[in-house]
Each structure stands twice: as structure tokens, then as C-alpha cells.
Write a protein that holds these residues in place. Structure first.
Motif, mmCIF file in Angstrom:
data_model
loop_
_atom_site.group_PDB
_atom_site.id
_atom_site.type_symbol
_atom_site.label_atom_id
_atom_site.label_comp_id
_atom_site.label_asym_id
_atom_site.label_seq_id
_atom_site.Cartn_x
_atom_site.Cartn_y
_atom_site.Cartn_z
ATOM 1 N N ALA A 14 0.825 -1.208 0.000
ATOM 2 C CA ALA A 14 0.000 0.000 0.000
ATOM 3 C C ALA A 14 0.859 1.258 0.000
ATOM 4 O O ALA A 14 1.903 1.325 0.657
ATOM 5 C CB ALA A 14 -0.934 -0.004 1.202
ATOM 6 N N ASP A 15 0.374 2.273 -0.702
ATOM 7 C CA ASP A 15 1.027 3.580 -0.731
ATOM 8 C C ASP A 15 0.317 4.588 0.169
ATOM 9 O O ASP A 15 0.912 5.577 0.584
ATOM 10 C CB ASP A 15 1.062 4.127 -2.159
ATOM 11 C CG ASP A 15 1.802 3.211 -3.104
ATOM 12 O OD1 ASP A 15 3.001 2.990 -2.878
ATOM 13 O OD2 ASP A 15 1.193 2.718 -4.078
ATOM 14 N N ALA A 16 -0.974 4.363 0.419
ATOM 15 C CA ALA A 16 -1.749 5.266 1.271
ATOM 16 C C ALA A 16 -2.849 4.467 1.954
ATOM 17 O O ALA A 16 -3.356 3.486 1.398
ATOM 18 C CB ALA A 16 -2.345 6.406 0.447
ATOM 19 N N CYS A 17 -3.219 4.909 3.162
ATOM 20 C CA CYS A 17 -4.237 4.197 3.940
ATOM 21 C C CYS A 17 -5.314 5.173 4.375
ATOM 22 O O CYS A 17 -5.016 6.232 4.932
ATOM 23 C CB CYS A 17 -3.620 3.545 5.177
ATOM 24 S SG CYS A 17 -2.259 2.405 4.819
ATOM 25 N N PHE A 18 -6.571 4.791 4.098
ATOM 26 C CA PHE A 18 -7.729 5.531 4.594
ATOM 27 C C PHE A 18 -8.272 4.745 5.787
ATOM 28 O O PHE A 18 -8.867 3.681 5.611
ATOM 29 C CB PHE A 18 -8.811 5.635 3.524
ATOM 30 C CG PHE A 18 -8.465 6.477 2.324
ATOM 31 C CD1 PHE A 18 -7.211 7.040 2.166
ATOM 32 C CD2 PHE A 18 -9.411 6.700 1.340
ATOM 33 C CE1 PHE A 18 -6.903 7.824 1.053
ATOM 34 C CE2 PHE A 18 -9.130 7.467 0.222
ATOM 35 C CZ PHE A 18 -7.871 8.036 0.076
ATOM 36 N N LEU A 19 -8.059 5.229 6.994
ATOM 37 C CA LEU A 19 -8.536 4.551 8.198
ATOM 38 C C LEU A 19 -9.913 5.091 8.530
ATOM 39 O O LEU A 19 -10.057 6.149 9.150
ATOM 40 C CB LEU A 19 -7.569 4.762 9.352
ATOM 41 C CG LEU A 19 -6.108 4.384 9.083
ATOM 42 C CD1 LEU A 19 -5.264 4.605 10.326
ATOM 43 C CD2 LEU A 19 -6.010 2.950 8.607
ATOM 44 N N ASP A 20 -10.925 4.354 8.078
ATOM 45 C CA ASP A 20 -12.295 4.808 8.259
ATOM 46 C C ASP A 20 -13.102 3.707 8.933
ATOM 47 O O ASP A 20 -12.735 2.529 8.898
ATOM 48 C CB ASP A 20 -12.916 5.165 6.905
ATOM 49 C CG ASP A 20 -14.080 6.139 7.045
ATOM 50 O OD1 ASP A 20 -14.350 6.577 8.174
ATOM 51 O OD2 ASP A 20 -14.711 6.448 6.023
ATOM 52 N N GLY A 21 -14.200 4.067 9.507
ATOM 53 C CA GLY A 21 -15.036 3.121 10.237
ATOM 54 C C GLY A 21 -15.737 3.859 11.359
ATOM 55 O O GLY A 21 -15.463 5.034 11.620
ATOM 56 N N PHE A 22 -16.639 3.166 12.007
ATOM 57 C CA PHE A 22 -17.327 3.789 13.133
ATOM 58 C C PHE A 22 -16.330 4.010 14.275
ATOM 59 O O PHE A 22 -15.263 3.395 14.329
ATOM 60 C CB PHE A 22 -18.503 2.931 13.574
ATOM 61 C CG PHE A 22 -19.505 2.717 12.473
ATOM 62 C CD1 PHE A 22 -20.132 3.786 11.861
ATOM 63 C CD2 PHE A 22 -19.796 1.446 12.022
ATOM 64 C CE1 PHE A 22 -21.039 3.601 10.829
ATOM 65 C CE2 PHE A 22 -20.702 1.231 10.999
ATOM 66 C CZ PHE A 22 -21.327 2.321 10.394
ATOM 67 N N SER A 23 -16.640 4.884 15.181
ATOM 68 C CA SER A 23 -15.692 5.329 16.206
ATOM 69 C C SER A 23 -15.191 4.150 17.039
ATOM 70 O O SER A 23 -15.884 3.145 17.200
ATOM 71 C CB SER A 23 -16.357 6.363 17.113
ATOM 72 O OG SER A 23 -17.371 5.741 17.884
ATOM 73 N N PRO A 24 -13.981 4.260 17.587
ATOM 74 C CA PRO A 24 -13.416 3.171 18.394
ATOM 75 C C PRO A 24 -14.307 2.782 19.569
ATOM 76 O O PRO A 24 -14.309 1.620 19.980
ATOM 77 C CB PRO A 24 -12.083 3.755 18.872
ATOM 78 C CG PRO A 24 -11.724 4.784 17.853
ATOM 79 C CD PRO A 24 -13.026 5.370 17.401
ATOM 80 N N GLU A 25 -15.057 3.717 20.117
ATOM 81 C CA GLU A 25 -15.942 3.379 21.236
ATOM 82 C C GLU A 25 -17.070 2.451 20.792
ATOM 83 O O GLU A 25 -17.594 1.669 21.588
ATOM 84 C CB GLU A 25 -16.550 4.655 21.848
ATOM 85 C CG GLU A 25 -15.531 5.569 22.514
ATOM 86 C CD GLU A 25 -14.838 6.469 21.488
ATOM 87 O OE1 GLU A 25 -15.250 6.472 20.312
ATOM 88 O OE2 GLU A 25 -13.874 7.163 21.877
ATOM 89 N N ARG A 26 -17.450 2.514 19.510
ATOM 90 C CA ARG A 26 -18.572 1.726 19.010
ATOM 91 C C ARG A 26 -18.136 0.553 18.136
ATOM 92 O O ARG A 26 -18.929 -0.345 17.859
ATOM 93 C CB ARG A 26 -19.528 2.629 18.220
ATOM 94 C CG ARG A 26 -20.192 3.690 19.083
ATOM 95 C CD ARG A 26 -20.993 4.672 18.236
ATOM 96 N NE ARG A 26 -21.803 5.557 19.061
ATOM 97 C CZ ARG A 26 -21.363 6.663 19.617
ATOM 98 N NH1 ARG A 26 -20.099 7.026 19.458
ATOM 99 N NH2 ARG A 26 -22.163 7.407 20.348
ATOM 100 N N ASN A 27 -16.916 0.573 17.674
ATOM 101 C CA ASN A 27 -16.412 -0.511 16.811
ATOM 102 C C ASN A 27 -14.937 -0.716 17.113
ATOM 103 O O ASN A 27 -14.054 -0.444 16.287
ATOM 104 C CB ASN A 27 -16.621 -0.168 15.337
ATOM 105 C CG ASN A 27 -16.332 -1.337 14.422
ATOM 106 O OD1 ASN A 27 -16.174 -2.471 14.868
ATOM 107 N ND2 ASN A 27 -16.254 -1.070 13.123
#
Length: 639
Positions: free
Chosen positions: A163-176
Motif C-alpha cells: 500500500a502507498d496510502a491508507c484511509f482509516l475509516d469506520g465507526f468510532s473506536p468506542e462503538r467498533n
């Protein structure tokens, strides 16, 4: 390791159209706008589009696809950039994929914008939830979306990429919490190139610490839409080779790639396997020369007037079933677009496969247990109470028309009457020579696709469990008299289908160690008997008399005993690759196997999970033998 069944997301839309996930108690994107967030956080946070300029290939990994806005934003930015990389790979994962209806509703705000045609293109290829790695191609294969319907931790272990770039997306750490676990971010770091970047709207200290432990240099930046801070990071230090599920460590070439060399890839064999490799490599920017001993392409087993395309359902969902399902999905997208444009002959509007053991209820239970949607397979029953598997995207194509179309594409040269009898290694290059020792071609990369002929071309003949099976098909031409014309191909023990020009095609026989090239009446009878059972229509006269005017064709299918193809590098022979052993499923497997071969040659992200790559690796037989020998060794007990 295989992906577990997944379930579609439950999405609720607020009065203002903002999508929410009740199961997680969170929104899919900031209320200020999904595309605005994508550009401000994920593109700008990764230094895009500036960082991808002048590159041959750029790979983005995302940890939560959601409703696809980040993908659409990256795709549109790539389109708008005159200095964009030649190819953009976007690799993402989603444990709860959206239903198409929800995806369309979420994209309503894109109407009238430059994003609308992109969203519509995504909708046309959108897969129903199934435990697979889905490959979608856009803009003439220059933009590739690899979307895993799986848990993020499982998907990361199965991805082979740099990978050259990472999109760290998802529901918040408190919920997921699982999405942001240290083990997940560590696995992500192992799949990043030196200098790869990461960005997320999340500024939680635990996430920043996990990124730092995964080899990233972490920084804070002002947040988006009222958030005080966001996180960006840069991968430092050499990346560790990714260990395959079984076998040797693997690592893609360092990114960015240098521009594709002018030297072409040499492909031996102009059947469906050779054509598939040429097409995939050409899409990856590599020129190809395809050599064949015949005067025309597709003269071997690929020369039948038509062949079937469909997946497989099996209760254990082993490597063969998962590979067939993934290959069928890609084949149907690829062939279907060409059929729609009248570039090749074929029809992919459904195929029936007879089921003699299970009831329709048991079949449906099997589909539900495996998490397979109706677009993949259906359990149906006819008026006589016979159970059938129906593959809605299955059908047939004319392999000759497809091979000819491929070989006519720019960047692909076909050399006929070129019989390669020997490969000779000279330094880092391979020389292809004929029976008179004349040099036919020379290059650093050679792909062997000539079915059983590859065994005579390998520097060392391997002791692999391989075989060759004679198959005869029967063609009942319309001109020979009234003929049944099933609207969908039917299969089971043999097959029957309405092929080009309305002819009835049926077959094929299976005879091992049979070199006879002549058509045999007994084989025609065998084919017509089986077709009669499938069609419930008597095709033979009294005492087995054959109709007048029948013809057919004989070919030989090359296969491994485990019924899986051989695709990948030849051990110990740099620059030498195999794509062969497609057996009786060549048309279904070929397009995806070509992509797998291109992955090995170029280092592009693999279009299959690591477990399936290992299952078709030619070296698998040596690994199995080594494990058996290790298991047989007596254990030495220490006093």
C-alpha cells in the motif's frame, strides 16, 4: 483461511438524508458531507493527489468501505489529475455491505455532479453480500476496486499488496473497537511501502499509539467539521515480507514501480489461458508477444464453438468452490460487457445444473449457511419435481471469438506458426527456440500457457500429479433437422446447450490416456444419451441410431489431480511463470487467472485472497510432499 458469511447493513436515513447505522449507534460520515470529509481527511491527509503524480501505479487501502464516498472521491481526483498514475488500485473491506437500494439512496445527492456517472458505474457492478474478495474494474481497467466482504482482521491477513496510502475509516473506536485494534493496524503496517501515509478523522490516543507501534510516525492536524483534531501518519522503516498462508514469504516489488519496460512479456500458447494473460498484462501496461505453434489462435481445447461459464456451490466451500465463485463473478462482468457491445459471441442469462442428491429445501439451507445471495446461485425445482442449481449469471461464450478479440488489442502481438520446443537461460534472459534451434524470441519474462506442452518446456520436468483427458463434443446442426433448443444451458452429468447459430451442443466425454483425435460414433451416442436425460427429450433413434449430419470436435483437457489450475512463478527459475491446468473450467477461470498472473509479474495487488493464491501455486505439490515427509519422520525424544 476463508471469509465468514456476512450480512447486509441495516441503514437508517435521517430527515436530512444523513445515513446512520443503528447497530453501531453512529453515522456513516460527517453531516457536513461525505465527499467533503473524503477530500479534507483522506485525500488531503495522505497528500493526494500530489503524492501519486508520475507514478505507474498507486495503491490505496481502506479499512471500511461504508457507502463508497471515499472511493468515489479518490476516483474523481484521479480522473481530474493530468499527472495521475496510469493505474489506481483501491483495496477496501466491509463486514456489513450496503444493499444496492441503500447505496443508491445515499448517492442521491450526487445527481447533477461529476460524481453521478461514477456512482452509477459502481451501482452497475455492485455485488450482493457474499464472503468473497470482489474485483470491480472501471475506466478500461485503469481503476480497480478490490472489495472484501469480511472482517477487517481476516481481510488484512489475506491481502497480498504493498500500500502507498491508507484511509482509516469506520465507526468510532468506542462503538467498533475491533476496527481500530492494535493487531489490525500492525497488519496494515506490514502491507505498506516505505513512506506510505495514513490518515483518519479519529484522534483517539489509543489509535495514535497503535499506529506508532505498527511502524508509523504519527502527527496531529486540525480536524474536519467541528472536530478539533485528526490523525496523519507516515510509515517508517523497511516493510517485512508478508508470509503466505502456507509456503514461502511474499513481498511485492517496491512501490512506486518504474515505468513498464519496453521489452514485452513472451507468452507461449494462444488459447484462453494465453489470451487471458495477455489481456491482463496489457491492461497493466506491459506489451505482450503471444506465440503459438498453430496457424490460428484457439486451435487446441479452446477451439470448441462454445463453452460454459458458471460457479460452483459446495457445502464445505473449499478452495475449488471459492475459486470458481470468484472466477465466475469476474468472468461474467468481463464477458458480459463484451457481449453487450457485440464484440464477442455468447449469452450469460442463466445456467441450470441438475442436483440428484438434495431437495430444494436442503439446497436453500446450504446457500443460507454459506451466506450466498441469489445473484450467485438459486435452488429451483421444475414441473417434474427435479431439483436444479440455477446460476443467474452463468451461460456460454464462444472462446474463439474472445481469444481473437484479445489478440487484436493494442500492445498484443500474435505470432502464428511459432513452435517453441526449448527454453534456454542466458544470464537474466530466456531464449525461445524451435526444433531447428532457431531463436524465435528472447526476453526476461516468459509465461507458459500451452496446456500439457508446458511440461516439455520447463527446465526441469516436475513430479506433479498432472493428467490429460480426451474430450469429444457433439454438435447437432440445425440443418440436420429439428433440434431441441434449451433457453439456458443445462448440465449435470454432461451438458446440453443451444450454441451459436442455434445448433445443439452436448458433451463432453472423459477418457484418460487416450490420444485418438478422430470422432467416434460411440462417443456421440454417449453424449446424446446424457443430453436426452437432461433435456427429457429422446435424441437417439432405435437401437442407438445416430441422426444424420452430426459432427463434433476432439480436444484434450490438461489438469492437476486436485482440479485446481497452476498459476504463478516456477520455483527457482526467475522470470518464468505458469498459467495452465485450467481443465474443464477454462472459460470460467481464465480471465481471473490472467489477473493473478499479472499480479505475480507486476506486483499489482492480488485479485484473490492469499489462501486461494497458495491453492493454485504450482509449488503447492512440493510443499505438500515436504509436509508429508516431515510428518513421517520419527520424533527424537530427549532423555
Amino acid at each position: 483461511m476463508k471469509f465468514a458469511p456476512v450480512h447486509a447493513a441495516s441503514i437508517r436515513f435521517d430527515d436530512d438524508g444523513t445515513p446512520q447505522a443503528p447497530a453501531y449507534g453512529d453515522v456513516y460520515h460527517a453531516r457536513a458531507g461525505a465527499l467533503e470529509q473524503a477530500r479534507a481527511v483522506f485525500l488531503a491527509g495522505n497528500g493526494l493527489p500530489e503524492r501519486w503524480r508520475g507514478r505507474e501505479r498507486f495503491v490505496i487501502v481502506e479499512t471500511g468501505f461504508g457507502l463508497g464516498h471515499n472511493f468515489l472521491a479518490a476516483w474523481q481526483a484521479w480522473r481530474e489529475d493530468p499527472q495521475r498514475p496510469r493505474r489506481l488500485f483501491f483495496v477496501s473491506v466491509e463486514k456489513h455491505p450496503a444493499r444496492l437500494s441503500d447505496l443508491r439512496r445515499a448517492h442521491q445527492r450526487l445527481a447533477g455532479t461529476a460524481f453521478e456517472p461514477l456512482a452509477q458505474a459502481l451501482h452497475r457492478q455492485w455485488p450482493e453480500p457474499s464472503p468473497d474478495l470482489h474485483r470491480l474494474g472501471f475506466d478500461d481497467e485503469r481503476v480497480v476496486l478490490l472489495l472484501a466482504h469480511a472482517d477487517v482482521g481476516v481481510a488484512l491477513r489475506e491481502w497480498r499488496l504493498a500500500a502507498d496510502a491508507c484511509f482509516l475509516d469506520g465507526f468510532s473506536p468506542e462503538r467498533n473497537e475491533a476496527m481500530w485494534a492494535p493487531a489490525v493496524l500492525k497488519a496494515l503496517g506490514h502491507r505498506c511501502t516505505e513512506g506510505a501515509t495514513a490518515a483518519t478523522w479519529c484522534a483517539a490516543s489509543a489509535v495514535r499509539h497503535a499506529l506508532s507501534s505498527a511502524g508509523f510516525e504519527v502527527h496531529k492536524r486540525p480536524g474536519f467539521s467541528g472536530k478539533r483534531e485528526m490523525t496523519v501518519a507516515v510509515r517508517r522503516g523497511a516493510r517485512r515480507p508478508i508470509a503466505a498462508t502456507v509456503g514461502t514469504p511474499w513481498a511485492a516489488p517496491a512501490s512506486p514501480l518504474a515505468p513498464a519496460p519496453d521489452e514485452p512479456v513472451l507468452i507461449i500458447g494462444a488459447g484462453v489461458a494465453g489470451a487471458a494473460c495477455a489481456r491482463a498484462l496489457s491492461a497493466a501496461g506491459r506489451r505482450c508477444i503471444v506465440l503459438d505453434r498453430e496457424g490460428d489462435p484457439a486451435m487446441g481445447a479452446s477451439g470448441n464453438p462454445a463453452g460454459l461459464v458458471h460457479g460452483v456451490v459446495h457445502p464445505e466451500d473449499g478452495a475449488h468452490a471459492r475459486l470458481s465463485r470468484a472466477a465466475a463473478a469476474w468472468a461474467q462482468r468481463h464477458y458480459g460487457a463484451l457481449i453487450e457491445q457485440a464484440l464477442i459471441q455468447g449469452r450469460l442469462e442463466g445456467l441450470l445444473r441438475r442436483e440428484d442428491r438434495l431437495s430444494v429445501r436442503a439446497m436453500q439451507a446450504q446457500l443460507e449457511a454459506l451466506g450466498l445471495p441469489p445473484s450467485v446461485a438459486q435452488a429451483v425445482e421444475d414441473e417434474q419435481g427435479q431439483a436444479w442449481w440455477r446460476y443467474p449469471g452463468g451461460g456460454w461464450i464462444d472462446p474463439r471469438s474472445w481469444v481473437r478479440w484479445v489478440l487484436a488489442q493494442p500492445g498484443i502481438e500474435f505470432r502464428r506458426d511459432a513452435t517453441v520446443t526449448r527454453l534456454e537461460r542466458r544470464g537474466s534472459r530466456w531464449q525461445l527456440r524451435d526444433a531447428r534451434d532457431q531463436l524465435l524470441a528472447e526476453g526476461s519474462t516468459v509465461v507458459l500457457c500451452a496446456a500439457a506442452q508446458v511440461l516439455g518446456l520447463l527446465p526441469t520436468v516436475p513430479d506433479w500429479p498432472l493428467g490429460q483427458t480426451r474430450g469429444q463434443i457433439t454438435r447437432w446442426p440445425v440443418r440436420a433437422g429439428p433440434v431441441p433448443q434449451p433457453t439456458e444451458p443445462v448440465s449435470g452429468s454432461g451438458y446440453a446447450m443451444t450454441g451459436p447459430n442455434g445448433d445443439l451442443l452436448c458433451g463432453a466425454t472423459t477418457h484418460h490416456h487416450d490420444p485418438d483425435p478422430s470422432l467416434r460414433d460411440d462417443d456421440h451416442r454417449h453424449n446424446l444419451r446424457r443430453a436426452s436425460q437432461l433435456l427429457r427429450h429422446t435424441l437417439l433413434g432405435e437401437d442407438g441410431a445416430l441422426p444424420q449430419g452430426l459432427d463434433g470436435r476432439v480436444g484434450w483437457r490438461f489438469h492437476a489431480d486436485d482440479r485446481l489450475p497452476l498459476v504463478g512463478p516456477v520455483p527457482g527459475e526467475p522470470g518464468l511463470f505458469l498459467c495452465t491446468g485450467l481443465g474443464s473450467r477454462g472459460l470460467t477461470w481464465a480471465p481471473l487467472m490472467g489477473e493473478v498472473l499479472a499480479h505475480w509479474v507486476t506486483g499489482d495487488p492480488a485479485p484473490l485472497p492469499a489462501t486461494l493464491l497458495d491453492a493454485i501455486d504450482p509449488y503447492r505439490f512440493e510443499r505438500r510432499q515436504a509436509r508429508r515427509q516431515a510428518a513421517q519422520k520419527p520424533k527424537v525424544r530427549t532423555p
